[in-house]
Scaffold this motif. Structure first.
Motif, PDB file in Angstrom:
ATOM      1  N   PHE A  64       1.125  -1.014 -15.675  1.00  0.00           N
ATOM      2  CA  PHE A  64       0.714  -0.993 -14.124  1.00  0.00           C
ATOM      3  C   PHE A  64       0.861   0.324 -13.712  1.00  0.00           C
ATOM      4  CE2 PHE A  64       5.403  -0.809 -15.208  1.00  0.00           C
ATOM      5  CZ  PHE A  64       5.831   0.159 -14.398  1.00  0.00           C
ATOM      6  N   ASP A  65       0.332   0.720 -12.578  1.00  0.00           N
ATOM      7  CA  ASP A  65      -0.064   1.887 -12.060  1.00  0.00           C
ATOM      8  C   ASP A  65       1.551   2.392 -11.352  1.00  0.00           C
ATOM      9  OD1 ASP A  65      -0.535   4.115 -10.750  1.00  0.00           O
ATOM     10  OD2 ASP A  65      -1.997   3.320  -9.104  1.00  0.00           O
ATOM     11  N   SER A  66       1.937   3.535 -11.844  1.00  0.00           N
ATOM     12  CA  SER A  66       3.177   3.943 -11.730  1.00  0.00           C
ATOM     13  C   SER A  66       3.319   5.144 -10.549  1.00  0.00           C
ATOM     14  CB  SER A  66       3.757   4.458 -13.230  1.00  0.00           C
ATOM     15  OG  SER A  66       3.097   5.479 -13.491  1.00  0.00           O
ATOM     16  N   THR A  67       2.064   5.349 -10.043  1.00  0.00           N
ATOM     17  CA  THR A  67       2.221   6.119  -8.928  1.00  0.00           C
ATOM     18  C   THR A  67       3.002   5.703  -7.662  1.00  0.00           C
ATOM     19  OG1 THR A  67       0.037   5.445  -7.891  1.00  0.00           O
ATOM     20  CG2 THR A  67      -0.110   7.347  -9.881  1.00  0.00           C
ATOM     21  N   MET A  68       3.409   6.876  -6.873  1.00  0.00           N
ATOM     22  CA  MET A  68       4.382   6.515  -5.825  1.00  0.00           C
ATOM     23  C   MET A  68       3.525   5.980  -4.739  1.00  0.00           C
ATOM     24  SD  MET A  68       7.623   7.480  -6.193  1.00  0.00           S
ATOM     25  CE  MET A  68       8.235   8.011  -4.776  1.00  0.00           C
ATOM     26  N   GLY A  69       4.009   4.966  -3.871  1.00  0.00           N
ATOM     27  CA  GLY A  69       3.592   4.469  -2.706  1.00  0.00           C
ATOM     28  C   GLY A  69       4.083   5.233  -1.569  1.00  0.00           C
ATOM     29  N   GLN A 198      22.057  11.081 -10.877  1.00  0.00           N
ATOM     30  CA  GLN A 198      21.285  12.129 -10.458  1.00  0.00           C
ATOM     31  C   GLN A 198      20.538  11.626  -9.613  1.00  0.00           C
ATOM     32  OE1 GLN A 198      22.185  15.312 -11.217  1.00  0.00           O
ATOM     33  NE2 GLN A 198      23.936  14.337 -12.648  1.00  0.00           N
ATOM     34  N   ALA A 199      20.317  10.241  -9.396  1.00  0.00           N
ATOM     35  CA  ALA A 199      19.379   9.687  -8.626  1.00  0.00           C
ATOM     36  C   ALA A 199      19.799   9.681  -7.254  1.00  0.00           C
ATOM     37  CB  ALA A 199      18.842   8.242  -9.036  1.00  0.00           C
ATOM     38  N   LYS A 200      18.880   9.845  -6.222  1.00  0.00           N
ATOM     39  CA  LYS A 200      19.088   9.934  -4.664  1.00  0.00           C
ATOM     40  C   LYS A 200      18.521   8.882  -4.052  1.00  0.00           C
ATOM     41  CE  LYS A 200      21.972  13.559  -5.430  1.00  0.00           C
ATOM     42  NZ  LYS A 200      23.426  13.434  -5.281  1.00  0.00           N
ATOM     43  N   LEU A 201      19.086   8.301  -2.987  1.00  0.00           N
ATOM     44  CA  LEU A 201      18.370   7.494  -2.142  1.00  0.00           C
ATOM     45  C   LEU A 201      18.292   7.950  -0.772  1.00  0.00           C
ATOM     46  CD1 LEU A 201      20.743   4.203  -2.712  1.00  0.00           C
ATOM     47  CD2 LEU A 201      18.470   4.558  -3.469  1.00  0.00           C
ATOM     48  N   MET A 202      17.019   7.478  -0.302  1.00  0.00           N
ATOM     49  CA  MET A 202      16.602   7.876   1.200  1.00  0.00           C
ATOM     50  C   MET A 202      16.747   6.727   2.080  1.00  0.00           C
ATOM     51  SD  MET A 202      13.514  10.301   0.308  1.00  0.00           S
ATOM     52  CE  MET A 202      12.859   9.365  -0.948  1.00  0.00           C
ATOM     53  N   SER A 203      18.058   6.761   3.019  1.00  0.00           N
ATOM     54  CA  SER A 203      18.174   5.551   3.545  1.00  0.00           C
ATOM     55  C   SER A 203      17.388   5.673   5.111  1.00  0.00           C
ATOM     56  CB  SER A 203      19.612   5.699   4.442  1.00  0.00           C
ATOM     57  OG  SER A 203      19.770   4.798   5.331  1.00  0.00           O
ATOM     58  N   GLY A 204      17.017   4.435   5.579  1.00  0.00           N
ATOM     59  CA  GLY A 204      15.929   4.345   6.759  1.00  0.00           C
ATOM     60  C   GLY A 204      14.426   4.667   6.340  1.00  0.00           C
ATOM     61  N   VAL A 205      14.166   4.385   5.053  1.00  0.00           N
ATOM     62  CA  VAL A 205      12.696   4.526   4.480  1.00  0.00           C
ATOM     63  C   VAL A 205      12.565   3.514   3.493  1.00  0.00           C
ATOM     64  CG1 VAL A 205      11.306   6.106   3.414  1.00  0.00           C
ATOM     65  CG2 VAL A 205      12.902   7.241   4.871  1.00  0.00           C
ATOM     66  N   LEU A 206      11.420   3.158   3.448  1.00  0.00           N
ATOM     67  CA  LEU A 206      10.743   2.119   2.587  1.00  0.00           C
ATOM     68  C   LEU A 206       9.627   2.675   1.817  1.00  0.00           C
ATOM     69  CD1 LEU A 206      11.246  -1.261   4.230  1.00  0.00           C
ATOM     70  CD2 LEU A 206      12.619  -0.417   2.362  1.00  0.00           C
ATOM     71  N   GLU A 207       9.262   2.327   0.586  1.00  0.00           N
ATOM     72  CA  GLU A 207       8.127   3.034  -0.065  1.00  0.00           C
ATOM     73  C   GLU A 207       7.169   1.449   0.038  1.00  0.00           C
ATOM     74  OE1 GLU A 207       6.569   4.089  -4.497  1.00  0.00           O
ATOM     75  OE2 GLU A 207       8.581   3.394  -4.291  1.00  0.00           O
ATOM     76  N   GLY A 208       5.900   2.077   0.547  1.00  0.00           N
ATOM     77  CA  GLY A 208       4.816   0.971   0.525  1.00  0.00           C
ATOM     78  C   GLY A 208       4.286   0.637  -0.794  1.00  0.00           C
ATOM     79  N   SER A 209       3.336  -0.106  -0.753  1.00  0.00           N
ATOM     80  CA  SER A 209       2.565  -0.573  -2.140  1.00  0.00           C
ATOM     81  C   SER A 209       1.549   0.815  -2.419  1.00  0.00           C
ATOM     82  CB  SER A 209       1.499  -1.824  -1.722  1.00  0.00           C
ATOM     83  OG  SER A 209       0.747  -2.037  -2.598  1.00  0.00           O
ATOM     84  N   ASN A 210       1.377   0.781  -3.783  1.00  0.00           N
ATOM     85  CA  ASN A 210       0.529   1.957  -4.261  1.00  0.00           C
ATOM     86  C   ASN A 210      -0.943   1.458  -4.298  1.00  0.00           C
ATOM     87  OD1 ASN A 210       0.726   0.463  -6.391  1.00  0.00           O
ATOM     88  ND2 ASN A 210       1.039   2.341  -7.834  1.00  0.00           N
ATOM     89  N   VAL A 211      -1.240   0.340  -3.928  1.00  0.00           N
ATOM     90  CA  VAL A 211      -2.493  -0.223  -3.903  1.00  0.00           C
ATOM     91  C   VAL A 211      -3.410   0.279  -3.097  1.00  0.00           C
ATOM     92  CG1 VAL A 211      -3.990  -2.263  -3.704  1.00  0.00           C
ATOM     93  CG2 VAL A 211      -1.780  -2.380  -4.834  1.00  0.00           C
ATOM     94  N   ASN A 212      -4.402   0.940  -3.168  1.00  0.00           N
ATOM     95  CA  ASN A 212      -5.569   1.511  -2.370  1.00  0.00           C
ATOM     96  C   ASN A 212      -6.654   0.651  -2.096  1.00  0.00           C
ATOM     97  OD1 ASN A 212      -7.874   2.716  -1.095  1.00  0.00           O
ATOM     98  ND2 ASN A 212      -7.126   4.755  -2.306  1.00  0.00           N
TER      99      ASN A 212
END
Length: 251
Positions: A64-69, A198-212
């Protein structure tokens, strides 16, 4: 002539498969944390009771495409996003562990945190909070709950969200949309992955789809033209075969 028809038929069939995969990607352009499927062609020889003959082309989705949305600000306390290659863990119906980038957390009537209806896992199992409490999430995944009517000074920690670091080659997409460890990854790391402090969370934010969507639409047009060309090859080969039969019948 038979080889031409067979080759064109095989290519047309796999073009339809690629089109369905691209259509699925396009349909999930608005799905939170979605990872686009990638297609590849694989040659598979036909093996029977006699000598292996010809080769069939099969479309596969090996990765799958592993780039960030794109990150979208929502302002909701229970919406979280993670850095690249970090995943949230959920518990499936059979008790196994699966992973997702969808950080839209919900709380059911029993106080259980879940994502898409599946319980969210923490450092000590399924996460639960007191009913009707106000929940906040810190950057390290710690859950804090304030009971209804309680004073702000009584806020208490009720758990910690599990964050897992996984490389793209270690997981595969399941039919339910969640990702699970490959057989090789399970042999190397066990059935579940450890928490990544070591992983951090960002609250109040959602990652969208990486589909163009533009790229997906261009791919759909390309698949349609390829299919049309392959069908034309089949028609041309059939017409040539008919004319050849006519010539042979005259002789």
């Amino acid at each position: 002539m038979d080889r031409v028809i067979y080759t064109a038929m095989s290519a047309a069939s796999q073009t339809l498969n690629r089109q369905s995969i691209t259509t699925n990607n396009l349909a999930n352009v608005s799905t939170t944390g979605f990872r686009a499927q990638l297609t590849a062609m694989k040659a598979v020889p036909i093996v029977g009771y006699d000598t292996p003959t010809r080769t069939m082309v099969v479309a596969t989705t090996p990765t799958f495409d592993s780039t960030m949305g794109a990150f979208n600000y929502t302002g909701r306390n229970l919406d979280v996003a993670l850095a690249e290659d970090n995943w949230l863990a959920v518990q499936l119906a059979d008790g196994s562990e699966a992973y997702t980038r969808n950080g839209a957390i919900e709380i059911d009537e029993n106080g259980t945190l879940n994502i898409q209806g599946y319980p969210l896992l923490g450092d000590s199992g399924v996460l639960t909070v007191p009913q009707k409490s106000q929940v906040s999430i810190s950057s390290d995944g710690t859950l804090s709950a304030l009971g209804a009517g309680d004073k702000p000074t009584t806020i208490a920690q009720v758990g910690k969200i599990k964050k897992v670091h996984i490389e793209p080659h270690q997981i595969v997409r399941g039919d339910n949309g969640f990702f699970q460890l490959t057989e090789q990854a399970r042999n190397e790391n066990g059935m579940v992955m450890p928490d990544n402090p070591q992983a951090k969370l960002m609250s109040g934010v959602l990652e969208g789809s990486n589909v163009n969507p533009v790229t997906a639409m261009v791919d759909l047009i390309s698949h349609a033209r390829q299919f049309e060309m392959q069908m034309k090859e089949i028609t041309t080969a059939d017409e040539n075969a008919q004319k050849a039969n006519q010539i042979l019948s005259l002789t």
